[in-house]
Design an enzyme around this catalytic site. Sequence first.
Site, mmCIF file in Angstrom:
data_model
loop_
_atom_site.group_PDB
_atom_site.id
_atom_site.type_symbol
_atom_site.label_atom_id
_atom_site.label_comp_id
_atom_site.label_asym_id
_atom_site.label_seq_id
_atom_site.Cartn_x
_atom_site.Cartn_y
_atom_site.Cartn_z
ATOM 1 N N ARG A 108 16.533 -44.869 -34.476
ATOM 2 C CA ARG A 108 16.736 -45.024 -35.386
ATOM 3 C C ARG A 108 16.801 -46.520 -35.428
ATOM 4 O O ARG A 108 17.346 -46.393 -34.423
ATOM 5 C CB ARG A 108 18.471 -44.287 -35.568
ATOM 6 C CG ARG A 108 19.360 -45.066 -36.555
ATOM 7 C CD ARG A 108 21.202 -44.931 -36.206
ATOM 8 N NE ARG A 108 21.709 -45.320 -37.617
ATOM 9 C CZ ARG A 108 21.915 -45.054 -38.380
ATOM 10 N NH1 ARG A 108 21.865 -43.380 -38.905
ATOM 11 N NH2 ARG A 108 23.356 -45.442 -39.202
ATOM 12 N N HIS A 135 15.685 -43.021 -45.211
ATOM 13 C CA HIS A 135 16.747 -41.806 -43.969
ATOM 14 C C HIS A 135 16.143 -40.666 -44.545
ATOM 15 O O HIS A 135 17.289 -40.172 -45.363
ATOM 16 C CB HIS A 135 18.350 -42.114 -44.390
ATOM 17 C CG HIS A 135 18.814 -41.974 -43.616
ATOM 18 N ND1 HIS A 135 18.624 -41.838 -42.627
ATOM 19 C CD2 HIS A 135 20.536 -42.290 -44.088
ATOM 20 C CE1 HIS A 135 19.671 -41.409 -42.181
ATOM 21 N NE2 HIS A 135 20.878 -41.363 -41.979
ATOM 22 N N GLN A 138 19.110 -38.110 -44.142
ATOM 23 C CA GLN A 138 20.890 -37.758 -44.447
ATOM 24 C C GLN A 138 20.153 -37.103 -46.380
ATOM 25 O O GLN A 138 21.442 -36.640 -46.419
ATOM 26 C CB GLN A 138 21.181 -39.254 -45.052
ATOM 27 C CG GLN A 138 21.681 -39.631 -46.086
ATOM 28 C CD GLN A 138 23.564 -39.672 -46.131
ATOM 29 O OE1 GLN A 138 23.857 -39.403 -44.279
ATOM 30 N NE2 GLN A 138 23.618 -38.717 -45.824
ATOM 31 N N ASP A 233 25.905 -46.086 -51.770
ATOM 32 C CA ASP A 233 26.278 -46.123 -51.152
ATOM 33 C C ASP A 233 26.483 -47.873 -50.654
ATOM 34 O O ASP A 233 27.213 -48.812 -51.908
ATOM 35 C CB ASP A 233 24.146 -46.191 -50.284
ATOM 36 C CG ASP A 233 23.887 -46.525 -49.032
ATOM 37 O OD1 ASP A 233 25.164 -46.942 -48.107
ATOM 38 O OD2 ASP A 233 22.949 -47.010 -48.342
ATOM 39 N N CYS A 274 26.832 -41.801 -48.932
ATOM 40 C CA CYS A 274 25.921 -41.262 -47.269
ATOM 41 C C CYS A 274 26.788 -41.965 -46.397
ATOM 42 O O CYS A 274 26.746 -41.608 -44.832
ATOM 43 C CB CYS A 274 24.656 -42.052 -46.919
ATOM 44 S SG CYS A 274 24.628 -43.838 -47.391
ATOM 45 N N ARG A 302 25.203 -33.001 -42.200
ATOM 46 C CA ARG A 302 23.728 -34.010 -41.547
ATOM 47 C C ARG A 302 24.144 -32.896 -39.871
ATOM 48 O O ARG A 302 22.849 -32.940 -40.073
ATOM 49 C CB ARG A 302 24.720 -34.779 -40.788
ATOM 50 C CG ARG A 302 24.544 -36.473 -41.679
ATOM 51 C CD ARG A 302 23.192 -36.879 -42.458
ATOM 52 N NE ARG A 302 22.488 -37.271 -42.056
ATOM 53 C CZ ARG A 302 22.163 -38.832 -41.109
ATOM 54 N NH1 ARG A 302 23.283 -39.401 -41.164
ATOM 55 N NH2 ARG A 302 21.717 -39.006 -40.002
#
Length: 317
Positions: A108, A135, A138, A233, A274, A302
Amino acid sequence: MAVNLRGRHLLSLRHHTPEEIKFLLDLSRDLKNKKRAGIRGNLLAGKNVALIFEKPSTRTRCAFTVACIDEGGHPEYLGKNDIQLGHKEDVADTARVLGRMFDGIEFRGFKQSVVEELAKYAGVPVWNGLTDEFHPTQVLADFLTIQEEFGYLKGIKLVYVGDGRNNMANSLMIGAAKMGMHFVIASPKSLFPAEELVAECKKIAEECGSGAVIEIMEDPKAAVKGAHAVYTDVWASMGEEDKLAERKKILQPYQVNAELMEATGRDEAIFLHCLPAVKGYEVTEEVFESRRSRVFDEAENRMHTIKAVMVSSIGNL
């Protein structure tokens, strides 16, 4: 034909077929049911997983850690001050060292090129836990949440409202193209996604015959009409904090509020995010805490989808 993801990386959803994505979602569902039944597994017994974090994390770190332990594996957290990645030691060398000690590597961080270089040299599966461009873990959690709500993905209208060129908009567009969804991005023109990626996603939909529709527009109310799910987001991603004042000005009309959710015309339309959310900016507290919100289902998912990614690529299946 049986799906086999053994030894596979997850760098974005570009390289996964619709059948492989469906397999991961089905496996996620099964692993979720198993956990809820209180069954501890051994699908990762004897496996060691390196978790490299350049960026801070709540959901991604916790999901990988718990998912690994649930199935008998050992996760090792490596923060930016714990290793020399890209500083004293280049990425290729770090990859080759970790690949000899671990069975899988999660990364990450900022640059997509780093996770791709890790994958090139590690010799073990590498999973993208977030970069500035993509991502993918996600999106799997988002799709599992939508599937749980509506029972299907093909034909679902998913509308992303806000910064149309960030990693979530990019990743959702690729996933939607593969899974036959009607995907719309509503954002100011200055934040439209890269034309090349839009063209690529339309080509993906055509080549795999998914029937997906990809649209980009400026008017948020027109965009959400008929939406099954409205997604947003943060207005300034990690590393873009200096742009927040400017973003607040141009993205205020794209705030997800009760009026925008009503504009869907669907009583069953859900809200997705998210996380973490900056309530009062991209979404109001009212919508975030409403009956339409599925943000904590996504957060839990997740873990189940990340577990599926690890189990399918390095697990004792």
